[in-house]
Motif scaffolding. Structure first.
Motif, PDB file in Angstrom:
ATOM      1  N   LYS A 246       0.893  -1.276   0.138  1.00 47.75           N
ATOM      2  CA  LYS A 246      -0.111   0.118  -0.141  1.00 47.75           C
ATOM      3  C   LYS A 246       1.010   1.212   0.000  1.00 47.75           C
ATOM      4  N   PHE A 247       0.775   2.369  -0.997  1.00 49.41           N
ATOM      5  CA  PHE A 247       1.571   3.360  -1.005  1.00 49.41           C
ATOM      6  C   PHE A 247       0.852   4.430  -1.954  1.00 49.41           C
ATOM      7  N   HIS A 248       1.705   5.457  -1.869  1.00 50.89           N
ATOM      8  CA  HIS A 248       1.411   6.640  -2.777  1.00 50.89           C
ATOM      9  C   HIS A 248       2.894   7.381  -3.281  1.00 50.89           C
ATOM     10  N   ILE A 249       2.805   7.907  -4.325  1.00 53.09           N
ATOM     11  CA  ILE A 249       4.170   8.438  -4.924  1.00 53.09           C
ATOM     12  C   ILE A 249       3.893   9.791  -5.180  1.00 53.09           C
ATOM     13  N   LYS A 250       4.947  10.689  -4.680  1.00 52.33           N
ATOM     14  CA  LYS A 250       5.111  11.937  -5.062  1.00 52.33           C
ATOM     15  C   LYS A 250       6.089  12.433  -5.820  1.00 52.33           C
ATOM     16  N   GLY A 251       6.160  12.968  -6.929  1.00 55.03           N
ATOM     17  CA  GLY A 251       7.321  13.507  -7.901  1.00 55.03           C
ATOM     18  C   GLY A 251       7.460  14.762  -7.774  1.00 55.03           C
ATOM     19  N   ARG A 252       8.672  15.362  -7.375  1.00 62.81           N
ATOM     20  CA  ARG A 252       8.853  16.784  -7.417  1.00 62.81           C
ATOM     21  C   ARG A 252      10.399  16.963  -8.062  1.00 62.81           C
ATOM     22  N   THR A 253      10.363  18.278  -8.249  1.00 57.47           N
ATOM     23  CA  THR A 253      12.050  18.946  -8.654  1.00 57.47           C
ATOM     24  C   THR A 253      12.292  19.420  -7.356  1.00 57.47           C
ATOM     25  N   LYS A 254      13.692  19.390  -7.476  1.00 56.53           N
ATOM     26  CA  LYS A 254      14.245  19.745  -5.996  1.00 56.53           C
ATOM     27  C   LYS A 254      14.144  21.257  -5.686  1.00 56.53           C
ATOM     28  N   SER A 255      14.291  21.774  -4.497  1.00 51.77           N
ATOM     29  CA  SER A 255      13.954  23.190  -4.408  1.00 51.77           C
ATOM     30  C   SER A 255      14.930  24.048  -5.090  1.00 51.77           C
ATOM     31  N   ILE A 256      14.549  25.386  -5.525  1.00 52.20           N
ATOM     32  CA  ILE A 256      15.306  26.383  -5.971  1.00 52.20           C
ATOM     33  C   ILE A 256      16.639  26.653  -5.210  1.00 52.20           C
ATOM     34  N   HIS A 257      16.725  26.679  -4.050  1.00 49.94           N
ATOM     35  CA  HIS A 257      17.795  26.940  -3.215  1.00 49.94           C
ATOM     36  C   HIS A 257      18.777  25.693  -3.248  1.00 49.94           C
ATOM     37  N   SER A 258      18.307  24.453  -3.511  1.00 54.78           N
ATOM     38  CA  SER A 258      19.226  23.248  -3.481  1.00 54.78           C
ATOM     39  C   SER A 258      19.980  23.054  -4.870  1.00 54.78           C
ATOM     40  N   ILE A 259      19.082  23.592  -5.986  1.00 48.57           N
ATOM     41  CA  ILE A 259      19.782  23.523  -7.227  1.00 48.57           C
ATOM     42  C   ILE A 259      20.681  24.679  -7.219  1.00 48.57           C
ATOM     43  N   TRP A 260      20.530  25.804  -6.751  1.00 50.88           N
ATOM     44  CA  TRP A 260      21.582  26.855  -6.752  1.00 50.88           C
ATOM     45  C   TRP A 260      22.833  26.389  -6.074  1.00 50.88           C
ATOM     46  N   GLN A 261      22.604  25.679  -4.800  1.00 55.92           N
ATOM     47  CA  GLN A 261      23.900  25.104  -4.028  1.00 55.92           C
ATOM     48  C   GLN A 261      24.748  24.044  -5.013  1.00 55.92           C
ATOM     49  N   LYS A 262      23.844  23.202  -5.648  1.00 53.34           N
ATOM     50  CA  LYS A 262      24.405  22.293  -6.737  1.00 53.34           C
ATOM     51  C   LYS A 262      25.278  23.088  -7.962  1.00 53.34           C
ATOM     52  N   MET A 263      24.549  23.980  -8.356  1.00 51.84           N
ATOM     53  CA  MET A 263      25.034  24.960  -9.364  1.00 51.84           C
ATOM     54  C   MET A 263      26.576  25.422  -9.083  1.00 51.84           C
ATOM     55  N   LYS A 264      26.551  26.163  -7.718  1.00 52.67           N
ATOM     56  CA  LYS A 264      27.836  26.502  -7.280  1.00 52.67           C
ATOM     57  C   LYS A 264      28.867  25.694  -6.707  1.00 52.67           C
ATOM     58  N   LYS A 265      28.537  24.426  -6.345  1.00 49.84           N
ATOM     59  CA  LYS A 265      29.354  23.377  -6.068  1.00 49.84           C
ATOM     60  C   LYS A 265      29.878  22.769  -7.237  1.00 49.84           C
ATOM     61  N   GLN A 266      28.952  22.688  -8.243  1.00 49.01           N
ATOM     62  CA  GLN A 266      29.582  21.610  -9.578  1.00 49.01           C
ATOM     63  C   GLN A 266      30.078  22.703 -10.640  1.00 49.01           C
ATOM     64  N   LYS A 267      29.688  24.094 -10.481  1.00 51.01           N
ATOM     65  CA  LYS A 267      30.143  25.200 -11.283  1.00 51.01           C
ATOM     66  C   LYS A 267      29.551  24.970 -12.669  1.00 51.01           C
ATOM     67  N   VAL A 268      28.121  24.602 -12.639  1.00 52.39           N
ATOM     68  CA  VAL A 268      27.368  24.586 -13.926  1.00 52.39           C
ATOM     69  C   VAL A 268      26.188  25.268 -13.741  1.00 52.39           C
ATOM     70  N   ASP A 269      25.659  25.252 -15.009  1.00 50.87           N
ATOM     71  CA  ASP A 269      24.200  25.911 -15.125  1.00 50.87           C
ATOM     72  C   ASP A 269      23.249  24.886 -14.664  1.00 50.87           C
TER      73      ASP A 269
END
Length: 738
Positions: A246-269
């Protein structure tokens, strides 16, 4: 002031709507009497004109109602907290007394309002929490956790309302604080939804261009993302349904702040961030089958998609200190795109969304605080120890650092922040273990105190009873608990050393038959340059200050207090001149004269080997660190440096009379290298009565010789006679005393 003047039409409508929602959702919590009294106090406060809008122009009543709804929906705390929020503006504006609140609503509401008042007073000094106010903030937080929860909710509400404010400076200050303090606090308490919202809104106000760049990129690709997530989820749903879960699934895109941190860390767009997608599988499981079902889902998904072992996080086996339980994996989905999958149950998801409040619902308040209670206890402990200067940085470190899990040899689990060392682990076991720690064994490998621990390490602490804490240990540890315990141990050691130093000083005074006089001692301590008595005794304990020096200064102070001495006039460094032979007596005028006599008792003295003084030389005494006195010639090669650097340790000295003793004197002789020169020199010495030659060495080169001659003499008059006779020897050019 009339109600119509206090509210805009929009605010009035919103207030009525919020009141209706609140009464419906708190029907089993707030009574009609509670609502009537709150409403009565609000009306009186508005009519008195005491309620004021804040720096953003927000209406305090509407703001409190909005904050109350956040508390109710996202945190779900008790009646006392809800009433505390509703009454906060009224109480903080001094429209009603604390006594009235306690009588009408109870003690718990009063305690919460007291904590909120304390924090608002800090904000009245500055719109941001400055370092000097941080200690007071922590004290309030440590007293009642509900104050933390309310302040987080209040900050979320303010951040929601200030998007169109004209006060950009205040907006920036509040946003900075939300990002640096309140978002980490929300994370620590498990309020992940509020934490993400605070981070995103802070980024929106502080990094406007970056925020909207990411948002626009996400909007552009929303349709394709939705299609991708659906294609990723569909086969998983079929497999899980086939397994009768028995389950349900939620799909989402990561938060804007989380993406911004990854962009800075990985030095990518944005397009270069490889794990933009995340789905959450939430199982409806029986309490005794929760872990079993989660691992079954893990097995199904990793059979379908390739997983990244470096990105796996198991918080099922070992939950986070704030109660968070979940299983995180990152898998390679269709089109070679990475997707993060979070697997948890309904109960775990409730705790993840609502933090401690949900945890309490399942395990009870007393047993549910876990690591957060320990964290708050650490704050209290550090506050009691008075660690003001480093509190802010350490507090933030404790908030944001991830955890490592290490084991004792018996298998007991300890949680520590990322970057924790062996010494941190030793202090987490027990203070005494930490104080005696000399290293550790991890497996069969010996490691030092500084070794940083990794999750899964089994650590055996090595101790030695002779080990004691060191000052530089404070640079090794990372946890607030360890740092506090080290400081406490150092203070205790220092107190013990000070006691021994005081006892030593009193014993030395008795030996010299000096009576202890407290005022005289205080003046002496000041005279020696110490403003704090503990620093004075610490210097004695660490042998930076010699006890004999203290006694001399004490005697001089006694004489001064009795009017028997005139203190020297203080001069600036620019006026200072080294003493000449003509002013030597004035240079030592304020000191006692040491008389060098063979019957001298009670003072340990020696003749310095650097200049070998003999009777007749002008001499001075120099107090050594060991307590003895070295007698130097005033013409000693080291005299200049001793006077310049250690003038306070020099005492006048003179000879008592001929002692009948002989002293070693070294003469330096230079001359022509003639045959028989050595015999001529030694024959002169052998003819002198009561003069012994100890050694002679001659070196010759290029027709010249130089030599060292050591003889035993009684006084300077015999020395001068010998030098004159040696100069008469044919070929001798010069004779000097070394």
């Amino acid at each position: 002031m009339q109600l119509q003047e206090f509210f805009t039409s929009q605010e009035h409508d919103e207030m009525l709507d919020l009141q209706r929602q609140l009464m419906q959702e708190t029907a089993g919590v707030l009574t009609e009497e509670d609502a009537r009294r709150v409403h009565q106090h609000l009306i009186m406060a508005i009519e008195s004109g005491e309620l004021q809008r804040d720096a953003f122009g927000l209406n305090p009543v509407v703001n409190d109602l909005q904050t109350t709804m956040i508390v109710l929906h996202e945190i779900g705390v008790s009646r006392s907290a809800i009433l505390g929020v509703l009454l906060s503006s009224v109480v903080l504006a001094d429209c009603v007394s604390a006594a009235t609140i306690e009588r009408e609503f109870g003690e718990e509401v009063t305690v919460i309002l007291h904590g909120m008042r304390h924090i608002r007073e800090l904000y009245s000094k500055s719109s941001t929490i400055e370092t000097e106010n941080f200690r007071s903030l922590l004290v309030t937080f440590a007293e009642d956790m509900r104050v933390i929860l309310i302040m987080i909710a209040n900050r979320v509400n303010i951040m929601r309302q200030i998007k169109d404010t004209a006060n950009l400076e205040a907006q920036r200050q509040v946003s900075t604080e939300a990002a640096c303090l309140y978002a980490p606090l929300a994370h620590k308490l498990g309020l992940y939804k509020l934490k993400s919202e605070l981070e995103d809104l802070s980024l929106k106000y502080l990094e406007h261009d970056a925020y909207y760049h990411i948002k626009e990129k996400l909007n552009e690709t929303k349709a394709s993302r939705d299609i991708y997530i659906k294609s990723f989820i569909h086969p998983i749903e079929e497999k899980l349904a086939a397994a009768r879960l028995k389950f349900h699934i939620k799909g989402r895109t990561k938060s804007i702040h989380s993406i911004w941190q990854k962009m800075k860390k990985q030095k990518v767009d944005v397009d270069g961030v490889f794990d933009l997608f995340a789905i959450r599988i939430i199982l409806d499981s029986q309490p005794d089958k929760e872990k079993q079902d989660c691992w079954q889902v893990f097995s199904i998904i990793t059979d379908m998609y390739q997983s990244n072992p470096k990105r796996m996080r198991d918080w099922l086996s070992v939950p986070k200190s704030n109660g968070y339980e979940s299983l995180h994996i990152t898998v390679l989905g269709p089109a070679q795109k990475w997707v993060e999958v979070q697997i948890r149950t309904e109960r775990m998801d409730d705790i993840a969304e609502h933090g401690l409040a949900a945890h309490w619902r399942y395990k009870g308040i007393k047993s549910g605080q876990g690591g957060v209670d320990e964290w708050l206890a650490g704050i209290r402990s550090a506050l009691e120890a008075g660690d003001d200067m480093q509190m802010m940085d350490q507090f933030r470190l404790d908030l944001v650092e991830d955890e490592v899990f290490v084991f004792t040899p018996k298998g007991d689990l300890h949680k520590l922040p990322m970057g924790a060392t062996v010494l941190d682990f030793a202090y987490s076991i027990h203070t005494r273990v930490g104080d005696r720690c000399i290293g550790a064994k991890i497996g069969a490998r010996n490691v030092t105190l500084k070794h940083k621990l990794q999750s899964g390490d089994q650590v055996e602490i090595l101790t030695n009873n002779s080990q004691t804490p060191k000052q530089d240990w404070l640079n090794i540890v990372t946890t607030g608990k360890a740092r506090t315990k080290i400081r406490q141990s150092l203070k205790e050691m220092q107190a013990g050393q000070m006691g021994l130093a005081k006892e030593l000083l009193e014993r030395k005074m008795k030996n010299r038959k000096l009576e202890m006089d407290e005022p005289t001692l205080m003046h002496t301590i000041k005279r020696l340059g110490y403003k704090i008595v503990s620093d004075f005794y610490k210097a004695i304990a660490e042998e930076k200050l010699d006890v004999n020096e203290v006694l001399e200064a004490y005697v001089a102070q006694q004489r001064h207090d009795k009017g028997e001495d005139t203190p020297a006039v203080t001069r600036s460094a620019a006026e200072f001149e080294l003493p000449t032979e003509d002013v030597k007596k004035k240079y030592y005028a304020s000191d006692d004269v040491m008389v060098i006599d063979q019957n001298l008792k009670g003072i340990d003295f020696q003749l310095a080997r650097c200049c070998n003084p003999i009777y007749g030389d002008e001499v001075f005494g120099f107090v050594t660190t060991g307590g003895g006195i070295k007698i130097h010639r005033c013409a000693c090669p080291n005299a200049h440096q001793l006077r310049e650097r250690f003038g306070y340790r020099i005492v006048r000295a003179r000879w008592a009379g001929k002692r009948g003793s002989q002293y070693p004197i070294t003469l330096h002789i230079v001359g022509n290298d003639d045959m028989g020169i050595v015999n001529n020199i030694t024959s002169i010495i052998s003819k002198e009565e009561k003069m012994l030659m100890r050694s002679i060495s001659i070196d010759s080169h290029d027709g010249l010789f130089s030599g060292q001659l050591t003889v035993m003499l009684e006084d300077t008059s015999r020395l001068q006679q010998l030098i004159r006779k040696l100069k008469t020897v044919k070929g001798v050019k010069n004779v000097t005393r070394s």
